[in-house]
Design a protein around this motif. Structure first.
Motif, short mmCIF file in Angstrom:
data_model
loop_
_atom_site.label_atom_id
_atom_site.label_comp_id
_atom_site.label_asym_id
_atom_site.label_seq_id
_atom_site.Cartn_x
_atom_site.Cartn_y
_atom_site.Cartn_z
N ALA A 11 -20.47 -24.80 28.51
CA ALA A 11 -19.65 -24.15 29.55
C ALA A 11 -18.22 -23.96 29.06
CB ALA A 11 -19.67 -24.97 30.83
N GLY A 12 -17.66 -25.01 28.50
CA GLY A 12 -16.28 -24.95 28.03
C GLY A 12 -16.10 -23.92 26.92
N VAL A 13 -17.06 -23.88 26.00
CA VAL A 13 -16.94 -22.94 24.87
C VAL A 13 -16.91 -21.50 25.38
CG1 VAL A 13 -18.11 -22.00 22.84
CG2 VAL A 13 -17.98 -24.48 23.17
N ARG A 14 -17.86 -21.18 26.25
CA ARG A 14 -17.92 -19.77 26.70
C ARG A 14 -16.77 -19.43 27.63
NH1 ARG A 14 -20.45 -17.79 22.57
NH2 ARG A 14 -22.54 -18.70 22.26
N ALA A 15 -16.24 -20.42 28.32
CA ALA A 15 -15.06 -20.18 29.16
C ALA A 15 -13.86 -19.88 28.29
CB ALA A 15 -14.79 -21.41 30.04
N VAL A 16 -13.66 -20.72 27.28
CA VAL A 16 -12.51 -20.53 26.38
C VAL A 16 -12.62 -19.18 25.67
CG1 VAL A 16 -11.48 -21.38 24.24
CG2 VAL A 16 -11.96 -22.96 26.11
N GLU A 17 -13.84 -18.83 25.31
CA GLU A 17 -14.07 -17.55 24.62
C GLU A 17 -13.50 -16.39 25.44
OE1 GLU A 17 -17.87 -16.41 22.02
OE2 GLU A 17 -18.26 -16.47 24.19
N ARG A 18 -13.77 -16.40 26.75
CA ARG A 18 -13.29 -15.32 27.62
C ARG A 18 -11.79 -15.37 27.79
NH1 ARG A 18 -17.40 -11.51 28.91
NH2 ARG A 18 -19.32 -12.67 28.45
N GLY A 289 -20.31 -18.84 43.68
CA GLY A 289 -21.14 -18.43 42.56
C GLY A 289 -20.35 -18.17 41.28
N ALA A 290 -19.05 -17.93 41.45
CA ALA A 290 -18.23 -17.62 40.28
C ALA A 290 -17.56 -18.85 39.70
CB ALA A 290 -17.16 -16.61 40.68
N GLY A 291 -17.64 -19.99 40.42
CA GLY A 291 -17.01 -21.21 39.92
C GLY A 291 -15.68 -21.51 40.56
N ARG A 292 -15.27 -20.71 41.55
CA ARG A 292 -14.03 -21.03 42.27
C ARG A 292 -14.33 -22.17 43.24
NH1 ARG A 292 -14.22 -15.33 42.47
NH2 ARG A 292 -12.44 -14.34 41.44
N THR A 293 -13.33 -23.06 43.41
CA THR A 293 -13.48 -24.13 44.38
C THR A 293 -12.50 -23.86 45.53
OG1 THR A 293 -11.71 -25.54 43.52
CG2 THR A 293 -13.87 -25.73 42.46
N PRO A 294 -12.61 -24.61 46.62
CA PRO A 294 -11.64 -24.45 47.70
C PRO A 294 -10.22 -24.87 47.30
CG PRO A 294 -13.63 -25.50 48.51
CD PRO A 294 -13.75 -25.46 47.02
N ALA A 301 -17.50 -25.32 36.09
CA ALA A 301 -18.61 -24.63 35.44
C ALA A 301 -19.49 -25.64 34.71
CB ALA A 301 -18.11 -23.57 34.46
N GLY A 302 -20.74 -25.30 34.57
CA GLY A 302 -21.66 -26.13 33.81
C GLY A 302 -22.27 -27.23 34.65
N ASP A 303 -22.94 -28.16 33.97
CA ASP A 303 -23.66 -29.22 34.68
C ASP A 303 -22.73 -30.09 35.52
OD1 ASP A 303 -26.50 -30.07 32.47
OD2 ASP A 303 -26.12 -28.39 33.83
N ALA A 316 -22.14 -19.75 33.23
CA ALA A 316 -21.21 -20.19 34.27
C ALA A 316 -19.80 -20.38 33.71
CB ALA A 316 -21.70 -21.49 34.90
N GLY A 317 -19.72 -20.86 32.47
CA GLY A 317 -18.41 -21.00 31.83
C GLY A 317 -17.73 -19.65 31.70
N ALA A 318 -18.48 -18.69 31.21
CA ALA A 318 -17.93 -17.34 31.08
C ALA A 318 -17.51 -16.80 32.44
CB ALA A 318 -18.95 -16.41 30.43
N ARG A 319 -18.38 -17.00 33.42
CA ARG A 319 -18.11 -16.44 34.77
C ARG A 319 -16.88 -17.07 35.40
NH1 ARG A 319 -16.42 -14.12 37.98
NH2 ARG A 319 -17.28 -13.15 39.86
#
Lengths: 458, 91, 372
Positions: A11-18, A289-294, A301-303, A316-319
Motif C-alpha cells: 500500500a505504501g509503495v503504490r501510494a508514494v508512487e502516485r 472507498g477512497a481511503g479518506r477518514t472522518p 490504505a492496505g490491510d 488502495a494505496g494508489a487510490r
C-alpha cells in the motif's frame, strides 16, 4: 506541503508512487531496514533472494513492487528503521524513534499503511516455545530459510493456512497435520461465491489441492483443545474432530492463525472512529472507498485499514494517494480513479466471500477454558477475564478498557495487539453481551515500546 | 524449541554468546534465528507465569522476543540482525 | 419524565463521591450517585496512585490522617485493599534550596504527628544504592505508600451498591435546580429529587458550583503519566521530589509508573492526551534520579482530567448560597489519598451536621468572597 506516508509495504509503495508522480516529496517512514511489508518481505543481506523460491506465484508482483520501492526511495525523504510511535491529529505531528533517537516531525496530511498481524485464539499451551503464528512460520521460511520445527502442525483457518502448508511442503518440511477449523463442506459451499476472485481464487485452490495431493494429514471442521509441551519443546496438539472424537497429532511446533486483523493503533491515535465489522469479526477504522477518514488530513490504505490482501493493498494505496492529491488541489486523472474504484469494488466482493469461506470461529474464542492464558504478556487467564462479569471485588466491568484496567489484559508490552479480540469475545460472552457492545481496546502511545533515553529529544 | 534450517543453510558462521555461553549463528540470521537454532532454545522468561518464551509473531508485533544486547540495550530478537561477537542476555 | 426521590444526590463518582455514597449507605441513608462516564474514570482512576501524607499543605493533613485509617481498613470496607502498600514515601532534594524545603516541612510534620525521617547524603545512597548522584538528601515518610488507582473506585462502588446506594453511570447531569423542596437534577432522561446535593464532580465541580451562584477558578490539570515494561523489582519506596516535577514508583510486578509535567485536555468533551515532549522530559528527570531506568522501555502513556485550584488545595464544605449543598472538588493533583476520608467526612456533614476534621481552609468563600 508536508506529506507523511507510514509503511513501505504494497500500500505504501503504490501510494508514494502516485504522490511522487504528482511532484510531491513525501516523508516515507517504515520500521524495517528495507521496506516490502510482510507478503513481499525481503530477506536480510546475506540470504538468497530468488523471487520464485521466496514468493512463488507472486514473484512477478514482488519484483515489480521491490523495483518500484527501490526507485522511489531517493525521490522521498526515506526513513527506514523508523518507528512512528505516536500521531497527534490536532498538532499534526508524528513521534519517531530511530535506534534510540527520538524526533518530532510535522505533517499536513498523513497516509497510514500500517499493515496487519495474525488473529489468534488462545488455546492452552499457546505461549510455549515452539508455538508461533502462521505469519511467523512464513517469515521464518521466507526471510531466514527456517521452518519452526522438524514436524510442524498448522492450525487455524484461512488462505494463509493453506498457502503456508504448500510453502512448507515445497521446502521439504515435514507437516504433522493441517488442522482447519472450517469444515470442508463449508468451504465447498463457499466456492461458487469465490469464483469472482480470478487468479487469487485459482491459486488458493491450487495450494489446497497440492497439499491434499501430497498425502499430508488434513483435518477439517476441528476444534483445537490444547498444545502439549515439555519444558524444552512442544510435543503434540490435541483436538476434537468434526464428529467430536478426541484426537491428537505429534509435533514439535505449531503455527496458528485465523486470518489477519489490522494494525490500526496509529489510526486510533489519529482520532479515526472505528466500527465493528461482523464479517471480519474485528474493529475496523472508518474510511470511505477512497481511503479518506472522518479526520481531515488522515488517509488509510492496505490491510491496516481492513484486511484486503496484497493486491487490494496496492490498489488502495494508489487510490488513497489520489484522494489526498484531489483534496489538496492537485489534478488527478478521472478515468484512473474510476478504474481503481471499480477494481477495488470487485475485489471487495471477493474478500467478503473469502471471509465467509473461512470464518473466524468466535465460539472457540469464547469457550477457551478458564485456566488458559489469554494475555500472554501479563499472564491473564480466561477465568480472570470472566471474573469481570461479577465475581471480582471491583464489580461488573461492561466495557473492555475497564476490564483491561482491572485484569491487566492488554497492559503488557504488546498493548493488547495479540489478546485484545479474544479477550473481548470472552468478556462479551461472560456478560451475555454482543462483542461490539463492550467496546475495543483504546490505543495508547507509544504504539510499541520506546526506550528511556537519558537526554530529552532535541 | 529448535528452528530447522531448510534453505540457504550454509552461510558463514558467526559467534555470539547467550548468557555467557558461546553460540553460533549464520551471517544474515536475526538474533531470534541464531538463539533458537539449538535444542531447548528460548529467549526470555515470563515473570508472571514463570515460563520460557521464544517469541510468537516474528514480525515485531507481539513484543515477546525482547533480549538485552551488551552495548545496545534491549532489542527485539526477531527484528535485530545477529552480529559477530554480540553478547546477548535473556531478560 | 419520571421523578425519583432520594435523600442525597451525589454528582461525580470519583474517590470522594463514591466513598460518600458508601458511607451514607452504610448508615442507612438513601443516596444516588450520578456519573457522566464510568466510576473512577477521570482523575481518581488515572492518577499516579500515591497514598501519601508527606508534602501536603498542612491544612490537608487532618483529612489525610483520617483517610489513612480508611486505607488501612479498605479490605473490610470494599472487599479489596486495592494493592495498598505501605512502601514508604521518599521525597528527594536535588539541590540546597530543595533541601531547605524538606527541612522546613519537618516542622509542619512534627506539629501534625506525621513521622518523617531526614536522610543525609551518605545514608541515602547506602540505604538506596540505586539512587543516582542527582539525589542529595531525602525525607522518608514510613507510613506513606501507594495503591492501584484503577481498583479503588470500582471497589468502593461495588461496596456502595451492596450497602444500598444507587449508582448510575453514563448519567451526565444536564440540569440543576433548587427550591424549598430541595434539589432537582436531570441526568440521562431521569429526574432526581433530594434534600441534599453533594458536588464531587472533580474539575467539573466548578461548573456545578457556578450553577448555584458560587463560581470558583478551577482549571484543568492533566498529570502526564507513563509506565515501563516489567523490570526486576528493586525500588521499594514511592519516590517524589521537592516541587513535584517528577514522581515514580515501582509496583511489585516490576513496572515503574512515572509522572511529570502535563498533558492536554478539553474537559467539554471530555478528552485528554499525554504529551510526548512532557514524557521525554519526565524520562530525563527520572533517569537522573534512578540511572538504571536508562534503556528501559516505556510501554504506555496516559493522562486524565483533574481540577486545579490556584492555591492548590480543594474546595470542601458547605455551599454559601444554597443550604444542604456540599462541595468537595478541585483536588489539584493530590486527591487520591484523600478520597476515602473526604467521602466519610461528607457523610458526617449530612448525617451528623458536623465533622471533627477542620474544614475552614477549604471553604468556598475564599473564592466567592461571600460570608458563610
Amino acid at each position: 506541503m508536508k506529506i507523511a506516508v507510514v509503511g513501505a509495504g504494497p500500500a505504501g509503495v503504490r501510494a508514494v508512487e502516485r504522490l511522487v508522480a504528482a511532484g510531491l516529496r513525501p516523508m516515507w517512514l517504515d520500521e524495517a531496514p528495507d521496506g516490502g511489508g510482510r507478503v513481499y518481505q525481503r530477506p536480510p543481506p546475506g540470504l538468497k533472494r530468488d523471487p520464485r523460491t521466496l514468493y512463488g506465484f507472486e514473484a512477478k508482483r514482488a519484483n515489480a513492487l521491490h523495483g518500484a520501492l527501490d526507485a522511489l526511495k531517493a525521490k522521498t525523504h526515506w526513513r527506514p528503521d523508523t518507528l512512528v510511535w505516536n500521531i497527534d491529529p490536532r498538532a499534526r505531528t508524528l513521534e519517531l524513534l530511530h535506534g534510540s533517537h527520538q524526533e518530532t516531525v510535522g505533517f499536513d496530511a498523513a497516509l497510514l499503511c500500517t499493515g496487519a498481524m495474525d488473529r489468534i485464539i488462545p488455546i492452552p499451551g499457546w505461549t510455549r516455545p515452539g508455538v508461533t503464528t502462521l505469519g511467523a512460520a512464513q517469515i521464518a521460511l521466507k526471510t531466514q530459510g527456517c521452518a519452526i520445527g522438524e514436524r510442524v502442525a498448522l492450525l487455524g483457518t484461512g488462505p494463509l493456512l493453506w498457502l503456508l502448508a504448500y510453502q512448507y511442503l515445497k521446502a521439504g518440511v515435514r507437516i504433522a497435520a493441517v488442522l482447519d477449523t472450517t469444515a470442508f463442506a463449508h468451504k465447498a459451499k463457499a466456492a461458487p461465491a469465490l469464483m469472482g476472485g480470478g487468479a487469487v481464487f485459482a491459486k488458493g485452490l491450487y495450494y489446497m489441492a497440492a497439499v491434499r495431493a501430497r498425502g499430508v494429514k488434513i483435518y477439517e471442521g476441528i476444534e483445537p483443545l490444547a498444545i502439549e509441551a515439555t519444558a524444552e519443546r512442544v510435543t503434540g496438539l490435541s483436538f476434537r474432530t468434526r464428529k467430536g472424537y478426541p484426537c491428537s497429532v505429534r509435533c514439535d511446533a505449531v503455527a496458528m492463525g485465523w486470518g489477519l486483523k489490522p494494525e490500526a493503533q496509529l489510526a486510533d491515535l489519529a482520532g479515526v472512529p472505528f466500527r465493528f465489522d461482523d464479517l471480519q469479526h474485528a474493529w475496523i477504522p472508518e474510511r470511505d472507498g477512497a481511503g479518506r477518514t472522518p479526520v481531515a488530513g488522515i488517509y488509510l490504505a492496505g490491510d491496516g485499514a481492513g484486511i484486503g490482501g496484497a493486491e487490494v493493498a496496492e490498489l488502495a494505496g494508489a487510490r488513497a494517494a489520489l484522494a489526498l492529491l484531489e483534496d489538496t488541489a492537485h489534478a488527478v486523472d478521472a478515468p484512473t480513479v474510476a478504474a481503481l474504484d471499480a477494481r477495488l469494488a470487485a475485489l471487495a466482493t471477493f474478500r467478503a466471500a473469502l471471509e465467509q469461506a473461512f470464518p473466524f470461529p468466535a465460539a472457540l474464542a469464547r469457550d477457551v477454558p478458564d485456566a488458559a492464558v489469554v494475555c500472554r504478556c501479563e499472564g491473564v487467564t480466561a477465568g480472570e477475564v470472566r471474573g469481570m462479569a461479577g465475581a471480582a471485588p471491583t464489580g461488573i466491568a461492561r466495557e473492555l478498557n475497564r476490564a483491561k484496567s482491572i485484569t491487566r489484559l492488554g497492559m503488557g508490552r504488546c498493548q493488547g495487539r495479540v489478546c485484545g479480540q479474544a479477550g473481548a469475545d470472552i468478556l462479551a460472552a461472560a456478560l451475555h453481551m454482543d462483542v461490539a457492545a463492550i467496546g475495543r481496546l483504546r490505543a495508547q502511545a507509544p504504539v510499541k515500546p520506546v526506550p528511556f533515553t537519558a537526554q530529552a529529544a532535541e | 524449541m529448535k528452528l530447522k534450517r531448510v534453505r540457504d543453510a550454509a552461510r558463514p558462521e558467526i559467534a555470539l554468546t547467550l548468557d555467557g555461553q558461546p553460540m553460533t549463528g549464520q551471517a544474515g540470521d536475526t538474533l531470534l534465528t541464531a538463539l533458537l537454532s539449538a535444542e531447548g532454545g528460548f529467549l526470555n522468561t515470563n515473570p508472571f507465569l514463570n515460563e520460557p518464551r521464544a517469541g510468537f509473531c516474528y514480525m515485531g508485533a507481539c513484543q515477546d522476543c525482547w533480549v538485552d544486547v551488551d552495548g545496545r540495550g534491549r532489542v527485539r530478537a526477531c527484528s535485530t540482525l545477529a552480529e559477530p561477537g554480540m553478547s546477548v542476555r535473556r531478560l | 419524565m419520571t421523578w425519583i426521590e432520594t435523600d442525597v444526590l451525589i454528582i461525580g463518582a470519583g474517590g470522594a463521591g463514591t466513598s460518600a455514597a458508601l458511607h451514607l449507605a452504610r448508615r442507612g441513608v438513601r443516596c444516588v450517585l450520578l456519573e457522566r462516564g464510568l466510576v473512577g474514570g477521570q482523575a481518581s482512576g488515572v492518577n499516579y496512585g500515591g497514598v501519601r501524607q508527606q508534602g501536603r499543605h498542612p491544612a490537608e493533613l487532618p483529612i489525610a490522617r483520617r483517610s489513612m485509617t480508611l486505607w488501612h481498613a479498605l479490605k473490610d470496607l470494599a472487599g479489596t485493599d486495592a494493592e495498598f502498600t505501605v512502601s514508604g514515601h521518599l521525597k528527594l532534594a536535588r539541590d540546597a534550596a530543595e533541601e531547605a524545603d524538606l527541612i522546613a516541612y519537618m516542622e509542619i510534620a512534627k506539629r501534625h504527628d506525621l513521622p518523617l525521617r531526614l536522610i543525609g547524603r551518605n545514608a541515602l545512597h547506602d540505604d538506596y544504592p540505586w539512587l543516582g548522584p542527582a539525589a542529595l538528601v531525602g525525607s522518608l515518610a514510613p507510613e506513606d505508600g501507594s495503591a492501584n488507582p484503577r481498583l479503588l473506585v470500582p471497589a468502593l462502588a461495588r461496596a456502595a451498591r451492596a450497602a444500598g446506594a444507587q449508582i448510575r453511570e453514563h448519567a451526565e447531569v444536564t440540569a440543576f435546580s433548587h427550591d424549598r423542596r430541595g434539589f432537582q437534577v436531570i441526568a440521562n432522561g431521569t429526574a432526581w429529587r433530594a434534600p441534599w446535593l453533594i458536588n464531587t464532580a472533580g474539575y467539573w465541580g466548578g461548573a456545578v458550583a457556578a450553577a448555584f451562584g458560587e463560581p470558583v477558578p478551577v482549571t484543568p490539570l492533566n498529570p502526564n503519566m507513563m509506565v515501563t515494561e516489567p523490570l526486576p523489582y528493586f525500588m521499594e519506596p514511592n519516590l517524589g521530589v521537592v516541587g513535584g516535577n517528577v514522581y515514580l514508583r515501582q509496583i511489585p510486578r516490576g513496572n515503574v509508573v512515572i509522572g511529570g509535567g502535563n498533558g492536554t485536555s478539553d474537559p467539554a468533551v471530555p478528552w485528554s492526551r499525554p504529551s510526548a515532549e512532557e514524557t521525554r522530559a519526565a524520562m530525563a528527570l527520572a533517569t537522573a534520579l534512578v540511572p538504571r531506568l536508562s534503556g528501559a522501555n516505556v510501554i504506555r502513556t496516559w493522562t486524565g482530567i483533574d481540577g486545579e485550584m490556584p492555591d492548590h488545595i480543594p474546595v470542601i464544605g458547605e455551599s454559601h448560597t444554597t443550604p444542604m449543598l456540599l462541595h468537595a472538588f478541585g483536588f489539584s493533583g493530590h486527591g487520591f489519598q484523600l478520597g476515602p476520608g473526604v467521602g466519610q467526612i461528607l457523610s458526617e456533614l449530612v448525617i451528623d451536621g458536623r465533622t471533627d476534621v477542620p474544614l475552614e481552609p477549604f471553604d468556598i468563600g475564599r473564592w466567592t468572597g461571600k460570608a458563610a
